[in-house]
Design a protein around this motif. Structure first.
Motif, PDB file in Angstrom:
ATOM      1  N   ILE A 184       0.838  -1.205   0.000  1.00  0.00           N
ATOM      2  CA  ILE A 184       0.000   0.000   0.000  1.00  0.00           C
ATOM      3  C   ILE A 184       0.870   1.250   0.000  1.00  0.00           C
ATOM      4  N   LEU A 185       1.948   1.234   0.771  1.00  0.00           N
ATOM      5  CA  LEU A 185       2.868   2.374   0.786  1.00  0.00           C
ATOM      6  C   LEU A 185       3.423   2.628  -0.610  1.00  0.00           C
ATOM      7  N   LYS A 186       3.804   1.570  -1.279  1.00  0.00           N
ATOM      8  CA  LYS A 186       4.296   1.703  -2.652  1.00  0.00           C
ATOM      9  C   LYS A 186       3.235   2.334  -3.540  1.00  0.00           C
ATOM     10  N   GLN A 187       2.000   1.910  -3.369  1.00  0.00           N
ATOM     11  CA  GLN A 187       0.902   2.422  -4.193  1.00  0.00           C
ATOM     12  C   GLN A 187       0.648   3.904  -3.918  1.00  0.00           C
ATOM     13  N   VAL A 188       0.691   4.291  -2.642  1.00  0.00           N
ATOM     14  CA  VAL A 188       0.464   5.695  -2.278  1.00  0.00           C
ATOM     15  C   VAL A 188       1.555   6.586  -2.865  1.00  0.00           C
ATOM     16  N   LEU A 189       2.797   6.192  -2.684  1.00  0.00           N
ATOM     17  CA  LEU A 189       3.910   7.027  -3.137  1.00  0.00           C
ATOM     18  C   LEU A 189       3.994   7.076  -4.664  1.00  0.00           C
ATOM     19  N   THR A 190       3.655   5.977  -5.307  1.00  0.00           N
ATOM     20  CA  THR A 190       3.629   5.972  -6.776  1.00  0.00           C
ATOM     21  C   THR A 190       2.555   6.918  -7.293  1.00  0.00           C
ATOM     22  N   GLN A 191       1.394   6.910  -6.641  1.00  0.00           N
ATOM     23  CA  GLN A 191       0.313   7.807  -7.048  1.00  0.00           C
ATOM     24  C   GLN A 191       0.697   9.264  -6.818  1.00  0.00           C
ATOM     25  N   LEU A 192       1.414   9.531  -5.736  1.00  0.00           N
ATOM     26  CA  LEU A 192       1.898  10.897  -5.480  1.00  0.00           C
ATOM     27  C   LEU A 192       2.816  11.353  -6.609  1.00  0.00           C
TER      28      LEU A 192
END
Length: 235
Positions: A184-192
């Motif tokens: 999820i952290l990867k997904q959040v930072l990628t979206q940012l």
């Protein structure tokens, strides 16, 4: 005596044929009966699955914000999938919970980013919408307020690292499964990173060939990606 023996033999043969017919009938009826019971079991399991999903959704409503609801559902969907994996369960039940988990992750990503980047995200979404409508001839050319853009550029430049650190702390504290949390952290930072790339694209479109003075404050996506890699080990 010969006729009696022949008659007895014929009667025994008839009984044997009758028994064989009965056995055949029982054999044929067996699978049909088992199939009916199997269908009922499958139906009951499908109902149980949907009841479980609905129960979790009702329990999620106890939480006061959309973000908290997503956190609750993500943790529970992930727990169900972990149990399925341990028991080697496969099929539509697994797919159902995997889809629900994916949906809630996407909702959480947007909610988490709003905490530190809500102004930039709103600007990107609104301006892209204006560009699309302008290209379709539905409204005049999009008008971008330079002071607003400059403020967003400088706000991001001064706070993005702290906000990424906060996101990292939040995500790791919200989710009990470390692997799930890291994904999820990867997904959040990628979206940012995607949002900021879209923000830079808007600036390039608005100031074609004439970069404004505040362009020097834009953060390179390479720098952002390098910082993200410090937190998201799997990227």
């Amino acid at each position: 005596v010969g006729r009696s023996a022949a008659s007895a033999s014929q009667q025994q043969k008839q009984r044997s044929n009758s028994d064989a017919d009965d056995a055949s009938s029982i054999h044929l009826a067996g699978p049909s009966h088992r199939g009916s019971a199997g269908d009922m079991l499958v139906s009951d399991l499908a109902n149980l699955l949907e009841e479980t999903v609905q129960l979790l959704e009702r329990l999620a409503e106890v939480h006061s914000t959309n973000k908290k609801k997503s956190i609750f559902l993500i943790n529970n969907y992930d727990q169900v999938l972990c149990i399925f994996q341990e028991r080697r369960v496969a099929g539509k039940e697994v797919n159902r919970f995997a889809e629900l988990l994916l949906q809630q992750r996407e909702l959480f990503v947007e909610e988490e980013l709003l905490q530190g980047f809500s102004k930039m995200i709103a600007f990107v979404q609104q301006t892209e919408g204006q560009f699309a409508r302008s290209a379709a001839g539905q409204e005049k050319k999009a008008d971008v307020n330079q002071a607003v853009v400059e403020g967003l550029v400088r706000e991001f430049a001064t706070s993005w690292k702290q906000n990424i650190e906060l996101i990292n702390r939040n995500v790791l504290s919200y989710f009990s499964n470390f692997r799930n949390g890291m994904e999820i952290l990867k997904q959040v930072l990628t979206q940012l990173l995607l949002y900021y790339t879209r923000f830079q694209d808007i600036i390039r479109k608005v100031y074609r060939g004439k970069p404004p003075a505040f362009s020097k404050d834009l953060v390179s996506t390479t720098v952002i990606l390098a910082e993200i890699k410090k937190y998201a080990l799997s990227i």
